[in-house]
Design a protein around this motif. Structure first.
Motif, PDB file in Angstrom:
ATOM      1  N   MET A   1       0.816  -1.186   0.000  1.00  0.00           N
ATOM      2  CA  MET A   1       0.000   0.000   0.000  1.00  0.00           C
ATOM      3  C   MET A   1       0.863   1.254   0.000  1.00  0.00           C
ATOM      4  O   MET A   1       0.532   2.212  -0.678  1.00  0.00           O
ATOM      5  CB  MET A   1      -0.907  -0.040   1.222  1.00  0.00           C
ATOM      6  CG  MET A   1      -1.720   1.196   1.329  1.00  0.00           C
ATOM      7  SD  MET A   1      -3.397   0.734   1.481  1.00  0.00           S
ATOM      8  CE  MET A   1      -4.048   2.224   1.991  1.00  0.00           C
ATOM      9  N   ALA A   2       1.975   1.246   0.743  1.00  0.00           N
ATOM     10  CA  ALA A   2       2.883   2.385   0.786  1.00  0.00           C
ATOM     11  C   ALA A   2       3.466   2.644  -0.596  1.00  0.00           C
ATOM     12  O   ALA A   2       3.678   3.790  -0.983  1.00  0.00           O
ATOM     13  CB  ALA A   2       3.987   2.148   1.822  1.00  0.00           C
ATOM     14  N   GLU A   3       3.716   1.544  -1.323  1.00  0.00           N
ATOM     15  CA  GLU A   3       4.222   1.690  -2.692  1.00  0.00           C
ATOM     16  C   GLU A   3       3.197   2.377  -3.575  1.00  0.00           C
ATOM     17  O   GLU A   3       3.533   3.207  -4.415  1.00  0.00           O
ATOM     18  CB  GLU A   3       4.555   0.316  -3.291  1.00  0.00           C
ATOM     19  CG  GLU A   3       5.964  -0.096  -3.087  1.00  0.00           C
ATOM     20  CD  GLU A   3       6.217  -1.430  -3.761  1.00  0.00           C
ATOM     21  OE1 GLU A   3       5.717  -1.658  -4.873  1.00  0.00           O
ATOM     22  OE2 GLU A   3       6.943  -2.209  -3.155  1.00  0.00           O
ATOM     23  N   SER A   4       1.945   2.028  -3.426  1.00  0.00           N
ATOM     24  CA  SER A   4       0.879   2.616  -4.210  1.00  0.00           C
ATOM     25  C   SER A   4       0.749   4.112  -3.916  1.00  0.00           C
ATOM     26  O   SER A   4       0.586   4.923  -4.831  1.00  0.00           O
ATOM     27  CB  SER A   4      -0.442   1.905  -3.903  1.00  0.00           C
ATOM     28  OG  SER A   4      -1.481   2.509  -4.612  1.00  0.00           O
ATOM     29  N   ILE A   5       0.841   4.473  -2.650  1.00  0.00           N
ATOM     30  CA  ILE A   5       0.765   5.886  -2.272  1.00  0.00           C
ATOM     31  C   ILE A   5       1.953   6.630  -2.857  1.00  0.00           C
ATOM     32  O   ILE A   5       1.802   7.726  -3.418  1.00  0.00           O
ATOM     33  CB  ILE A   5       0.704   6.034  -0.733  1.00  0.00           C
ATOM     34  CG1 ILE A   5      -0.620   5.499  -0.222  1.00  0.00           C
ATOM     35  CG2 ILE A   5       0.901   7.489  -0.317  1.00  0.00           C
ATOM     36  CD1 ILE A   5      -0.725   5.448   1.284  1.00  0.00           C
ATOM     37  N   GLU A   6       3.142   6.045  -2.764  1.00  0.00           N
ATOM     38  CA  GLU A   6       4.350   6.679  -3.306  1.00  0.00           C
ATOM     39  C   GLU A   6       4.245   6.810  -4.829  1.00  0.00           C
ATOM     40  O   GLU A   6       4.629   7.845  -5.402  1.00  0.00           O
ATOM     41  CB  GLU A   6       5.591   5.866  -2.915  1.00  0.00           C
ATOM     42  CG  GLU A   6       6.902   6.532  -3.226  1.00  0.00           C
ATOM     43  CD  GLU A   6       7.091   7.879  -2.522  1.00  0.00           C
ATOM     44  OE1 GLU A   6       7.720   8.748  -3.159  1.00  0.00           O
ATOM     45  OE2 GLU A   6       6.618   8.073  -1.391  1.00  0.00           O
ATOM     46  N   HIS A   7       3.708   5.795  -5.465  1.00  0.00           N
ATOM     47  CA  HIS A   7       3.514   5.823  -6.930  1.00  0.00           C
ATOM     48  C   HIS A   7       2.585   6.977  -7.324  1.00  0.00           C
ATOM     49  O   HIS A   7       2.885   7.748  -8.243  1.00  0.00           O
ATOM     50  CB  HIS A   7       2.935   4.484  -7.401  1.00  0.00           C
ATOM     51  CG  HIS A   7       2.486   4.493  -8.823  1.00  0.00           C
ATOM     52  ND1 HIS A   7       3.364   4.492  -9.881  1.00  0.00           N
ATOM     53  CD2 HIS A   7       1.224   4.537  -9.366  1.00  0.00           C
ATOM     54  CE1 HIS A   7       2.685   4.527 -11.012  1.00  0.00           C
ATOM     55  NE2 HIS A   7       1.380   4.542 -10.729  1.00  0.00           N
ATOM     56  N   TRP A   8       1.455   7.111  -6.638  1.00  0.00           N
ATOM     57  CA  TRP A   8       0.511   8.172  -6.946  1.00  0.00           C
ATOM     58  C   TRP A   8       1.085   9.541  -6.601  1.00  0.00           C
ATOM     59  O   TRP A   8       0.831  10.531  -7.293  1.00  0.00           O
ATOM     60  CB  TRP A   8      -0.817   7.945  -6.237  1.00  0.00           C
ATOM     61  CG  TRP A   8      -1.612   6.868  -6.915  1.00  0.00           C
ATOM     62  CD1 TRP A   8      -1.829   5.608  -6.480  1.00  0.00           C
ATOM     63  CD2 TRP A   8      -2.239   6.977  -8.190  1.00  0.00           C
ATOM     64  NE1 TRP A   8      -2.560   4.902  -7.394  1.00  0.00           N
ATOM     65  CE2 TRP A   8      -2.831   5.728  -8.464  1.00  0.00           C
ATOM     66  CE3 TRP A   8      -2.364   7.984  -9.139  1.00  0.00           C
ATOM     67  CZ2 TRP A   8      -3.548   5.466  -9.626  1.00  0.00           C
ATOM     68  CZ3 TRP A   8      -3.074   7.726 -10.295  1.00  0.00           C
ATOM     69  CH2 TRP A   8      -3.649   6.476 -10.536  1.00  0.00           C
ATOM     70  N   LYS A   9       1.875   9.595  -5.546  1.00  0.00           N
ATOM     71  CA  LYS A   9       2.514  10.862  -5.165  1.00  0.00           C
ATOM     72  C   LYS A   9       3.469  11.307  -6.271  1.00  0.00           C
ATOM     73  O   LYS A   9       3.492  12.485  -6.665  1.00  0.00           O
ATOM     74  CB  LYS A   9       3.262  10.695  -3.844  1.00  0.00           C
ATOM     75  CG  LYS A   9       3.936  11.961  -3.370  1.00  0.00           C
ATOM     76  CD  LYS A   9       4.656  11.732  -2.048  1.00  0.00           C
ATOM     77  CE  LYS A   9       5.383  12.989  -1.615  1.00  0.00           C
ATOM     78  NZ  LYS A   9       6.140  12.771  -0.377  1.00  0.00           N
ATOM     79  N   GLN A  10       4.247  10.373  -6.810  1.00  0.00           N
ATOM     80  CA  GLN A  10       5.180  10.686  -7.894  1.00  0.00           C
ATOM     81  C   GLN A  10       4.429  11.120  -9.156  1.00  0.00           C
ATOM     82  O   GLN A  10       4.844  12.055  -9.836  1.00  0.00           O
ATOM     83  CB  GLN A  10       6.095   9.487  -8.191  1.00  0.00           C
ATOM     84  CG  GLN A  10       7.130   9.231  -7.134  1.00  0.00           C
ATOM     85  CD  GLN A  10       8.000  10.457  -6.890  1.00  0.00           C
ATOM     86  OE1 GLN A  10       8.414  11.145  -7.814  1.00  0.00           O
ATOM     87  NE2 GLN A  10       8.255  10.732  -5.615  1.00  0.00           N
TER      88      GLN A  10
END
Length: 159
Positions: A1-10
């Motif tokens: 989930m943290a990866e998904s948030i980081e992906h969307w943030k980028q």
């Protein structure tokens, strides 16, 4: 989930950077267009008093920048287009008037009773003036031709 948030943030940061870049390009392009319009209107100064007034108003509007609505700018451009149409309507009348004046000048040259070959050249010039009255660029050419005829007539009269 943290990866998904980081992906969307980028993706968000990338899209934001792209939007800022496009906004800068748009602002730079607008500034260059305003600069070009101002220079073109200054280059056209003196063509027509009504057009000069409208161009002056346009330059003042452009200096205001974002404070001017598209509707105000559009109506100013419409007025300028009307002025340009009026100038276009006057152009043939002006060209005919100049042609008439050149013809009259040539007629005065002919009235000096120049030698036969020069009289023929003057007659040919008068015909050409009437035929080419509406051609763009013809006036400068015709003025040069008239000046040559005038000089030749003066030389012929001195002999």
């Amino acid at each position: 989930m943290a990866e998904s948030i980081e992906h969307w943030k980028q993706r968000y940061l990338s899209a934001q950077a792209e939007a800022e870049r496009e906004a800068r390009e748009h602002r730079d392009m607008s500034q260059q267009l305003v600069r070009a319009v101002v220079r073109v209107t200054l280059a056209c100064d003196g063509m027509d008093p009504a057009l000069d007034t409208e161009f002056d108003g346009l330059r003042k509007l452009l200096r205001l920048g974002k404070a001017v609505s598209a509707g105000v700018l559009s109506s100013k451009i419409d007025v300028i287009e009307d002025c340009l149409r009026n100038i276009d309507k006057k152009a043939p009348q002006t060209a005919n008037g100049v042609a008439d004046e050149l013809d009259e000048l040539a007629q005065h040259l002919h009235s000096t009773n120049p030698p036969r070959d020069l009289a023929r050249r003057i007659d040919a010039f008068r015909r050409q003036v009437k035929e080419r009255a509406q051609e763009s660029g013809a006036l400068a050419e015709q003025m040069k031709a008239y000046l040559c005829l005038q000089a030749d007539t003066i030389l012929a009269l001195r002999q």
